[in-house]
Design an enzyme around this catalytic site. Structure first.
Site, PDB file in Angstrom:
ATOM      1  N   ARG A  41       0.818  -1.216   0.000  1.00  0.00           N
ATOM      2  CA  ARG A  41       0.000   0.000   0.000  1.00  0.00           C
ATOM      3  C   ARG A  41       0.850   1.264   0.000  1.00  0.00           C
ATOM      4  NH1 ARG A  41      -4.823  -1.846   4.208  1.00  0.00           N
ATOM      5  NH2 ARG A  41      -6.053  -2.978   2.661  1.00  0.00           N
ATOM      6  N   LYS A 198     -19.533 -18.630   3.554  1.00  0.00           N
ATOM      7  CA  LYS A 198     -20.955 -18.474   3.868  1.00  0.00           C
ATOM      8  C   LYS A 198     -21.720 -17.686   2.807  1.00  0.00           C
ATOM      9  CE  LYS A 198     -20.556 -18.703   8.904  1.00  0.00           C
ATOM     10  NZ  LYS A 198     -20.841 -17.996  10.161  1.00  0.00           N
ATOM     11  N   GLY A 351      -9.048 -10.520   0.054  1.00  0.00           N
ATOM     12  CA  GLY A 351      -7.769 -11.004   0.586  1.00  0.00           C
ATOM     13  C   GLY A 351      -7.368 -12.385   0.124  1.00  0.00           C
ATOM     14  N   GLY A 374     -13.303  -4.507   1.567  1.00  0.00           N
ATOM     15  CA  GLY A 374     -14.715  -4.187   1.809  1.00  0.00           C
ATOM     16  C   GLY A 374     -15.309  -3.297   0.741  1.00  0.00           C
TER      17      GLY A 374
END
Length: 397
Positions: A41, A198, A351, A374
């Site tokens: 980053r 999930k 990720g 996100g």
């Protein structure tokens, strides 16, 4: 998506001699001694900073780091290690400025690092008082932190409301371009891979993509739930039986459009979840009650690879099996290689996806690798990110 770009501001000559405030994403991992363990980053932020310095601007850059408590600065919250690494990359010293909200002394050609922005009271709630103070620090605000674009905070949204000029830095602009290519104006067929443990965590993404994609490839625990919805036995595999209705609805929505959710025809099973567990390839109809499905089978992987190689656009979020275990990595490996060999424009994020891309060495063969986490997931859900929203508003005048 129309936003003002920092490159355009520089081309107009406006940045010369002006105060430029860059919101970067420098939230890097550190060990217990405070040493940076991975600096991607920081390296990614360098082009924007160099652009500003080359234009003769007085440059301020800030970021969050970790999860500090507002109003309570602790030594471990400091951006000092980041400033040191940035200085090494730029070949110059980068001073760190604390307590900067009420004013920053920086001259044209200079660069300063403003201490961890999440320590400032009002940052998370994006208070008007803080936002106006931040905006008063600069002539140009540059948002270059896609990883924070889904958060409406003081340094990501509030400052953009009130700064004289608000624009997208090169990293954020590249994300906008890739998202537009993949989702707003995709070359068909559009194939999405959504995998994870999930369905519940990705349900809104699956529902949004079901309205747009030509093939929706599911993997991991998500695939197990879809297999269950298709009437197959999945043994003791990870799944969410309570969401069979939702999975069935996604399959029906795709079918109604002439699109499909390919259900695995073969799988790789084990009796225990372990790296040394014995792997057995089985037809999807032959899964025993005590089996754990840990990967898609070779036949399924080959079929999916064909679809990916024929795609016009690919969106990838999540490995399709437990790729960390050698016996259960084949599905993810085959899919990664198919994406690498495809002529499609591909965008990948998340990720685990980035870890798979690195493991199979296909970084240069993926059209765009999103670092957003996100933010990337919220884009897939069809949400308008706050950072995009405010920059669009400002561009529209």
């Amino acid at each position: 998506m129309k936003v003002l770009r920092f490159a355009d501001v520089i081309a107009s000559g406006f940045a010369a001699g002006k105060r430029v405030f860059i919101r970067a994403d420098l939230n890097v991992p550190q060990d217990k001694q405070g040493h940076i363990t991975e600096d991607t980053r920081i390296r990614a932020s360098v082009p924007c900073i160099q652009m500003a310095l080359a234009a003769g601007a007085a440059v301020m850059v800030t970021s969050h780091l970790g999860r500090p408590t507002e109003g309570e600065f602790k030594p471990e919250d400091s951006l000092a290690p980041v400033a040191k690494r940035l200085g090494e990359l730029l070949g110059r010293e980068v001073p760190v400025v604390a307590n900067w909200v009420d004013g920053v002394d920086v001259q044209p050609g200079q660069l300063v690092m403003l201490e961890n922005c999440r320590v400032n009271v009002g940052e998370k709630k994006c208070t008007e008082a803080l936002s106006r103070k931040l905006a008063a620090l600069c002539d140009v605000f540059v948002h270059d932190a896609f990883g924070t674009a889904h958060r409406a905070e003081g340094t990501t949204y509030g400052i953009a409301q009130y700064a004289p000029i608000a624009c997208a830095g090169p990293l954020l602009a590249a994300e906008i371009d890739a998202i537009n290519l993949a989702l707003a104006n995709p070359k068909r067929p559009l194939v999405a891979i959504v995998a994870g443990s999930k369905v519940s965590t990705k349900l809104s993404i699956l529902q949004a993509l079901a309205k747009n994609v030509d093939n929706l490839i599911v993997g991991g625990g998500i695939a197990n739930t879809f297999m269950l919805a298709a009437g197959l036995n999945i043994g003791k595999s990870l799944a969410e039986p309570g969401l069979l209705g939702e999975a069935t609805a996604v399959i029906a929505a795709m079918k109604a459009r002439g699109a499909a959710v390919p259900i695995p025809t073969d799988v790789v099973c084990a009796k225990t979840f372990a790296a040394d567990a014995v792997a057995t390839v089985k037809a999807a109809t032959d899964v025993a009650d005590d089996d754990l499905i840990l990967d898609i089978g070779p036949q399924t992987a080959a079929k999916l690879a064909e679809q990916l190689k024929a795609a016009g656009t690919i969106v990838w979020n999540g490995p399709v099996g437990v790729f960390e275990f050698a016996a259960f990595e084949n599905g993810t490996k085959v899919i990664a290689q198919a994406i690498a060999e495809s002529n499609a424009f591909s965008i990948a994020g998340g990720g685990d996806t980035l870890a798979a891309i690195a493991k199979y060495g296909i970084e240069k063969d993926v059209g765009y690798i999103s670092t957003g986490g996100g933010a990337f997931l919220e884009v897939l859900e069809g949400k308008t990110l706050p950072a995009f929203e405010i920059l669009q508003k400002r561009a529209a005048g």
